[in-house]
Design a protein around this motif. Sequence first.
Motif, PDB file in Angstrom:
ATOM      1  N   ARG A  63       0.838  -1.205   0.000  1.00  0.00           N
ATOM      2  CA  ARG A  63       0.000   0.000   0.000  1.00  0.00           C
ATOM      3  C   ARG A  63       0.871   1.252   0.000  1.00  0.00           C
ATOM      4  N   CYS A  64       2.010   1.202   0.685  1.00  0.00           N
ATOM      5  CA  CYS A  64       2.933   2.340   0.698  1.00  0.00           C
ATOM      6  C   CYS A  64       3.519   2.576  -0.691  1.00  0.00           C
ATOM      7  N   VAL A  65       3.925   1.499  -1.353  1.00  0.00           N
ATOM      8  CA  VAL A  65       4.488   1.621  -2.702  1.00  0.00           C
ATOM      9  C   VAL A  65       3.425   2.158  -3.657  1.00  0.00           C
ATOM     10  N   ASP A  66       2.185   1.705  -3.512  1.00  0.00           N
ATOM     11  CA  ASP A  66       1.091   2.191  -4.352  1.00  0.00           C
ATOM     12  C   ASP A  66       0.849   3.682  -4.119  1.00  0.00           C
ATOM     13  N   ALA A  67       0.875   4.113  -2.869  1.00  0.00           N
ATOM     14  CA  ALA A  67       0.684   5.539  -2.564  1.00  0.00           C
ATOM     15  C   ALA A  67       1.806   6.373  -3.186  1.00  0.00           C
ATOM     16  N   PHE A  68       3.024   5.862  -3.163  1.00  0.00           N
ATOM     17  CA  PHE A  68       4.153   6.570  -3.772  1.00  0.00           C
ATOM     18  C   PHE A  68       3.979   6.654  -5.287  1.00  0.00           C
ATOM     19  N   ARG A  69       3.581   5.545  -5.907  1.00  0.00           N
ATOM     20  CA  ARG A  69       3.362   5.550  -7.359  1.00  0.00           C
ATOM     21  C   ARG A  69       2.286   6.562  -7.732  1.00  0.00           C
ATOM     22  N   ARG A  70       1.199   6.598  -6.945  1.00  0.00           N
ATOM     23  CA  ARG A  70       0.136   7.575  -7.220  1.00  0.00           C
ATOM     24  C   ARG A  70       0.648   9.002  -7.078  1.00  0.00           C
ATOM     25  N   ALA A  71       1.531   9.241  -6.123  1.00  0.00           N
ATOM     26  CA  ALA A  71       2.116  10.577  -5.962  1.00  0.00           C
ATOM     27  C   ALA A  71       3.038  10.915  -7.145  1.00  0.00           C
ATOM     28  N   LEU A  72       3.747   9.914  -7.645  1.00  0.00           N
ATOM     29  CA  LEU A  72       4.648  10.140  -8.785  1.00  0.00           C
ATOM     30  C   LEU A  72       3.890  10.530 -10.046  1.00  0.00           C
ATOM     31  N   PHE A  73       2.738   9.888 -10.271  1.00  0.00           N
ATOM     32  CA  PHE A  73       2.017  10.071 -11.526  1.00  0.00           C
ATOM     33  C   PHE A  73       0.669  10.765 -11.354  1.00  0.00           C
ATOM     34  N   GLY A  74       0.413  11.313 -10.175  1.00  0.00           N
ATOM     35  CA  GLY A  74      -0.883  11.931  -9.901  1.00  0.00           C
ATOM     36  C   GLY A  74      -1.061  13.293 -10.558  1.00  0.00           C
ATOM     37  N   THR A  75      -2.212  13.878 -10.303  1.00  0.00           N
ATOM     38  CA  THR A  75      -2.556  15.190 -10.838  1.00  0.00           C
ATOM     39  C   THR A  75      -1.510  16.220 -10.430  1.00  0.00           C
ATOM     40  N   GLY A  76      -1.059  16.990 -11.396  1.00  0.00           N
ATOM     41  CA  GLY A  76      -0.081  18.033 -11.136  1.00  0.00           C
ATOM     42  C   GLY A  76       1.356  17.551 -11.178  1.00  0.00           C
ATOM     43  N   SER A  77       1.558  16.252 -11.356  1.00  0.00           N
ATOM     44  CA  SER A  77       2.917  15.718 -11.408  1.00  0.00           C
ATOM     45  C   SER A  77       3.573  16.119 -12.727  1.00  0.00           C
ATOM     46  N   THR A  78       4.857  16.360 -12.662  1.00  0.00           N
ATOM     47  CA  THR A  78       5.629  16.739 -13.850  1.00  0.00           C
ATOM     48  C   THR A  78       6.804  15.778 -14.017  1.00  0.00           C
ATOM     49  N   PRO A  79       7.374  15.728 -15.213  1.00  0.00           N
ATOM     50  CA  PRO A  79       8.573  14.902 -15.390  1.00  0.00           C
ATOM     51  C   PRO A  79       9.710  15.321 -14.446  1.00  0.00           C
ATOM     52  N   GLN A  80       9.834  16.615 -14.182  1.00  0.00           N
ATOM     53  CA  GLN A  80      10.876  17.094 -13.284  1.00  0.00           C
ATOM     54  C   GLN A  80      10.641  16.584 -11.865  1.00  0.00           C
ATOM     55  N   ALA A  81       9.382  16.585 -11.425  1.00  0.00           N
ATOM     56  CA  ALA A  81       9.057  16.085 -10.085  1.00  0.00           C
ATOM     57  C   ALA A  81       9.291  14.577 -10.010  1.00  0.00           C
ATOM     58  N   LEU A  82       8.959  13.857 -11.087  1.00  0.00           N
ATOM     59  CA  LEU A  82       9.197  12.415 -11.142  1.00  0.00           C
ATOM     60  C   LEU A  82      10.689  12.133 -10.967  1.00  0.00           C
TER      61      LEU A  82
END
Length: 185
Positions: A63-82
Motif C-alpha cells: 500500500r505504501c508503494v502504491d501511494a508513492f506511485r500515485r504521488a509520482l504520476f498523480g494530478t499536477g505531477s511533472t517529469p521534473q518532479a518524477l
Amino acid sequence: GAGFNVGSPQQMGYAFGSQRMVSLASSRLKPLADPILQILTQLHKVMWVEQLPPGLARDHRRRCVDAFRRALFGTGSTPQALKANLAKLLALDNDIIRDAQGQPVDFGSLSALGTAGADAGTSGVNCQVETTGGCLQYDQLSQIIESLLLEKGYYSQKAEQHVDPAIAELLPPSLFSAAGSSLRH
C-alpha cells in the motif's frame, strides 16, 4: 616554453604538430554509473512491485508503494518532479515524501509495517520503520521496497545481475543464502 621536456614527444603522449593525444589503457579506467539508468531502475522497482498479483493477506508495504506511485504520476505531477522524487529515493534521502502540491503524502496507518512480512505468512523479512503520523521518508520507503523485492523474488529472477553494493550493505547477510550468494558482490 616555460616547462621542461622529459623524453620524446611520443613518450609524453604528444602527437606531431600542435595536436595532443593522450592514450590510456582501458584497464585503468573506472566504469561510470549511468544516472539515468539508476533512476530508471528505481522506477522499475516501484512498477515491478505494483504489478505483483494480490496476496492473500493485506500487505501494508505494498500500500505504501502504491501511494508513492500515485504521488509520482498523480494530478499536477511533472517529469521534473518524477525525476526529483526518484533521485531522492535512490539517494536514500531523509526528507518526507511530498506530492506535486508540496503536501506530505499520506501513507495511511503505518503501525503494521514492522511485521508486514511475518503477518503475511511469508519469509518474515522485517522492515522496521519508525514513522511519523502516516508520513514516510525516502530512505524508509526504499527499505520497504527492498524488503518486498527480496521477499517476492525480484533479485532471484535477476540472478545474473548483482545487487547494488549500496543496497547490499543495508541488508542483513542472512538474506543471501548459498543459492543467492552470487547476488552480494
